[in-house]
Design a protein around this motif. Structure first.
Motif, PDB file in Angstrom:
ATOM      1  N   GLY A 139      -0.400  -1.264 -24.070  1.00 24.75           N
ATOM      2  CA  GLY A 139      -1.763  -0.849 -23.724  1.00 24.75           C
ATOM      3  C   GLY A 139      -1.794   0.346 -22.773  1.00 24.75           C
ATOM      4  O   GLY A 139      -2.535   1.303 -22.973  1.00 24.75           O
ATOM      5  N   GLY A 140      -0.962   0.278 -21.736  1.00 19.35           N
ATOM      6  CA  GLY A 140      -0.932   1.355 -20.749  1.00 19.35           C
ATOM      7  C   GLY A 140      -0.428   2.653 -21.366  1.00 19.35           C
ATOM      8  O   GLY A 140      -0.961   3.738 -21.090  1.00 19.35           O
ATOM      9  N   THR A 171      -0.128  -1.373 -14.292  1.00 19.65           N
ATOM     10  CA  THR A 171      -0.515  -0.308 -15.216  1.00 19.65           C
ATOM     11  C   THR A 171      -1.808   0.349 -14.765  1.00 19.65           C
ATOM     12  O   THR A 171      -1.968   1.564 -14.877  1.00 19.65           O
ATOM     13  CB  THR A 171      -0.670  -0.866 -16.650  1.00 19.65           C
ATOM     14  N   THR A 172      -2.717  -0.453 -14.226  1.00 10.67           N
ATOM     15  CA  THR A 172      -3.965   0.102 -13.701  1.00 10.67           C
ATOM     16  C   THR A 172      -3.659   1.135 -12.620  1.00 10.67           C
ATOM     17  O   THR A 172      -4.170   2.259 -12.650  1.00 10.67           O
ATOM     18  CB  THR A 172      -4.841  -1.012 -13.094  1.00 10.67           C
ATOM     19  N   LYS A 173      -2.776   0.757 -11.691  1.00  6.92           N
ATOM     20  CA  LYS A 173      -2.419   1.683 -10.619  1.00  6.92           C
ATOM     21  C   LYS A 173      -1.817   2.958 -11.190  1.00  6.92           C
ATOM     22  O   LYS A 173      -2.105   4.063 -10.726  1.00  6.92           O
ATOM     23  CB  LYS A 173      -1.409   1.018  -9.678  1.00  6.92           C
ATOM     24  N   LEU A 415      -4.671 -13.949 -16.536  1.00  6.99           N
ATOM     25  CA  LEU A 415      -5.536 -12.958 -15.902  1.00  6.99           C
ATOM     26  C   LEU A 415      -4.707 -11.866 -15.234  1.00  6.99           C
ATOM     27  O   LEU A 415      -3.493 -11.998 -15.073  1.00  6.99           O
ATOM     28  CB  LEU A 415      -6.500 -13.619 -14.923  1.00  6.99           C
ATOM     29  N   HIS A 416      -5.358 -10.767 -14.895  1.00  7.73           N
ATOM     30  CA  HIS A 416      -4.660  -9.640 -14.279  1.00  7.73           C
ATOM     31  C   HIS A 416      -5.047  -9.438 -12.830  1.00  7.73           C
ATOM     32  O   HIS A 416      -4.299  -8.883 -12.062  1.00  7.73           O
ATOM     33  CB  HIS A 416      -5.006  -8.341 -15.026  1.00  7.73           C
ATOM     34  N   ASP A 417      -6.268  -9.873 -12.486  1.00  6.84           N
ATOM     35  CA  ASP A 417      -6.818  -9.506 -11.191  1.00  6.84           C
ATOM     36  C   ASP A 417      -6.368 -10.472 -10.094  1.00  6.84           C
ATOM     37  O   ASP A 417      -6.753 -11.642 -10.084  1.00  6.84           O
ATOM     38  CB  ASP A 417      -8.357  -9.507 -11.294  1.00  6.84           C
ATOM     39  N   PRO A 418      -5.548 -10.007  -9.147  1.00  6.21           N
ATOM     40  CA  PRO A 418      -5.047 -10.905  -8.101  1.00  6.21           C
ATOM     41  C   PRO A 418      -6.165 -11.447  -7.202  1.00  6.21           C
ATOM     42  O   PRO A 418      -6.042 -12.552  -6.671  1.00  6.21           O
ATOM     43  CB  PRO A 418      -4.088 -10.026  -7.303  1.00  6.21           C
TER      44      PRO A 418
END
Lengths: 441, 223
Positions: A139-140, A171-173, A415-418
């Motif tokens: 995805g990234g 990957t967001t970062k 989930l991805h969000d810590p």
């Protein structure tokens, strides 16, 4: 330079944007805001895609000319747009073709095209992807290629419409770093629309929040706080014993996990680490080794249909799990199939969907669809509910609503969000190297 | 650099087309068997043959041998011819399907196919796997919601419950793609450039000549 002067946009009888004023000039601008507040509408308006839709007042100027009067293709060369879902915007079969796509349409010479591909890939940090097929990318990586393909056209502004909502934290970062690099190295303005503002906030030249269609400038954004709740943990409901699974490579390498009644177990991990595969094994969609027990009974040799009543699952894409033509029927769908008698009205009320009962579920907003999916699973009260990235594209309020709905249920969620994991999960694991490692947040 | 002995995608396509025509022109059983062996060996040395193809071949043989009138040797010969032709077409087609579809589309566009059609072909190849994974997800979601997918009536159910989610996702996908393609100026001019030129080497021309000769030879011989 983009100048938006007193721009309002109306669709149907609803004003979606009201009196927007904004200037973008070689800057990195971040716009945050709730789902449905009008962020994407603003993005589409600036890119010129809404000129034939709805009704608007005020004007959007690009290099001092009104964008309504600029040819759409000409505008596209100066204002590029990167969309939310990396999968959805790639239209060719390999990386170089994808980045070349716009340039070839514009009849650039092959030499120039090649040069720009190399340049764009070096800026997004994707030189190693050059020879790859698009479908083999993560995805990234796909998002990097999508960004490179816009970047290669050297526009003046790139609009990013929630570019990381499908991606994991790391990957967001990385994508956020790419965006800041674009502004720094290529001197291209970036307009980033994102509710995960934490990773980009400090790089932004200006920061705005969209509130019900109006744009408000913010100096320091308010931190998000979810309201979790206490959970009394009971007996084991779901047990995974040495679950092993491989396609060509080993994906799950002897996973052990005990989930007790009332627990919410979070599973995190990089894209492609096997999180979804783990849920698919629990549903018996895949042929795994090892054993899985529900309420102390092995489900190893049962069919999906036989265990479905005890294990509910909510898949990633809400559209893939809506089958009926009204919200009410959809909410009852699974319960009817399992012959469970249940008054659905209170559940619909809890989900904030009671007023839409007779509406077509496909016409609900993204957040509402997600809640409908969950209602549809809650309706037959399974022992465990599995959720595969239920928070993708959901803003803070919607996340809270989803978790309130699931209060008192035993859940395993990917989930991805810590921040969400910390607020709501009793335990959190990272799936790495095919094994679960408990992490403290 | 591509080796000069690699054929262009389009040449390969022509080869398969001419090969199939020759299969029907030739009647001699030995020559037919020889023709069949070429793609068969090329295929089985590289890929696995699905059981379905072989079973289907046996069924075709059986049906033909059973329904044709004549003595036994005629029946068998006739059915063999049909089966060899069938397998020849299937294996040469499957060989070609293993080619890079991207290269083929680009070769066609190089030879004058308007790029709108050519790129549509590329897009189709890009979307097919996506649609198939999507259908699988929808099926799984149905099973998880208690739709039984075994038996004939359930098949109808499944089709009914797959249609709307599928159409809806397809429409959403079309929206995103339009934005992505128009945003990158697809369709701005009547022509577009291509980074890679699909080259016809001397070997390609020689091969095409050879295939033409083979076709003419087969035609003349069968007269």
């Amino acid at each position: 330079m983009i100048e938006i002067r007193d721009y309002s946009f109306k669709y149907g009888d609803r004003w979606i944007l009201r009196n927007i004023n904004l200037t973008v000039d070689r800057e990195l601008i971040v716009i945050t805001g709730k789902s449905g507040s009008g962020k994407s509408t603003l993005a589409l308006s600036i890119a010129g895609f809404l000129r034939d839709t709805g009704f608007h007042t005020g004007e959007i100027l690009f290099s001092s000319s009104n964008i309504d009067e600029v040819d759409l293709f000409e505008l596209a060369q100066s204002i590029g747009m990167v969309q939310q879902d990396p999968e959805a915007q790639i239209c060719t079969l390999n990386v170089e073709d994808e980045i070349a796509f716009g340039l070839e349409n514009l009849c650039f010479s092959p030499e120039e095209v090649q040069q720009r591909i190399d340049w764009a890939l070096s800026i997004v940090g994707g030189v190693h992807l050059k020879e790859r097929e698009t479908r083999s990318l993560s995805g990234g990586e796909k998002q990097k290629v999508a960004i490179a393909s816009i970047l290669a056209m050297k526009p003046e502004v790139i609009i990013f419409d929630e570019p990381t909502s499908n991606l994991d934290v790391e990957t967001t970062k990385e994508i956020m770093r790419v965006i800041t690099k674009i502004k720094g190295k290529a001197n291209i303005s970036a307009l980033v629309i994102e509710h995960k503002w934490k990773h980009i906030y400090k790089y932004a030249d200006h920061f705005y929040e969209m509130k019900d269609g109006t744009l408000v400038r913010i100096e320091t954004p308010v931190d998000i706080h979810y309201t979790g709740y206490m959970r009394e943990v009971g007996e084991p409901v779901l047990e995974l014993k040495n679950v092993t699974f491989s396609y060509d490579d080993l994906i799950l390498d002897g996973v052990n996990l005990t989930v007790r009644e009332n627990e919410v177990v979070g599973i995190m991990g990089a894209n492609g680490s096997g999180k979804t595969t783990l849920l698919m094994c629990i549903m018996n969609f895949l042929n795994y080794e090892g054993d899985i027990l529900i309420n102390n009974k092995s489900i190893r040799d049962k069919k999906t249909a036989e265990i479905a009543k005890d294990v509910g699952i909510v898949f990633q894409n809400p559209n893939h799990q809506i089958f009926e033509n009204t919200v009410r029927k959809e909410a009852c769908f699974a319960a009817t199939n399992f012959s469970v008698e249940r008054d659905i009205t209170p559940l619909l009320a809890d989900a904030g969907l009671q007023e839409y009962q007779e509406r077509n579920p496909f016409r609900l907003s993204y957040g509402e669809k997600r809640r409908l999916n969950i209602v549809s699973v809650l309706s037959y009260d399974p022992a465990v509910i599995l959720l595969d990235e239920p928070f993708i594209g959901q803003d803070y309020e919607n996340v809270q609503k989803i978790m309130d709905l699931l209060k008192g249920k035993t859940c395993v969620m990917v989930l991805h969000d810590p921040f969400i994991a910390k607020a709501f999960c009793t335990r959190v694991f990272e799936l790495r190297g095919g094994k679960l490692h408990e992490i403290k947040l | 650099m591509r080796s000069s002995f690699r054929l262009n995608s389009l040449t390969k396509f022509l080869t398969v087309a001419v090969y199939c025509v020759i299969l029907f022109i030739v009647d001699d059983l030995v020559v037919l068997a020889g023709l069949f062996v070429i793609p068969f060996v090329m295929y089985v040395t590289r890929f696995r043959v699905s059981r379905f193809v072989m079973i289907f071949a046996v069924i075709i043989f059986g049906i033909n041998a059973f329904f044709i009138e004549g003595d036994l040797s005629y029946k068998v010969e006739y059915a063999l011819r049909i089966v060899l032709r069938f397998l020849g077409i299937v294996f040469s087609g499957m060989l070609f399907s293993r080619e890079d579809p991207n290269e083929f589309a680009h070769a066609l566009m190089n030879c004058g196919l308007p790029y709108r059609y050519g790129m549509t072909m590329v897009l189709t190849f890009r979307l097919i796997p996506l649609f198939s994974t999507e259908s699988m997800m929808i099926k799984k979601a149905q099973m998880a919601r208690g739709i039984n997918l075994e038996g004939v009536s359930s098949l109808l159910n499944s089709v009914r419950y797959t249609f709307f989610p599928w159409i809806y996702s397809a429409l959403e996908r079309a929206d995103a793609l339009t934005l992505s393609m128009e945003g990158r100026c697809f369709g701005i001019y009547r022509k577009r450039t291509f980074r890679k030129q699909s080259v016809f080497s001397l070997f390609d021309y020689a091969w095409i000549l050879f295939m033409a000769a083979a076709l003419a030879g087969a035609g003349w011989w069968s007269l």
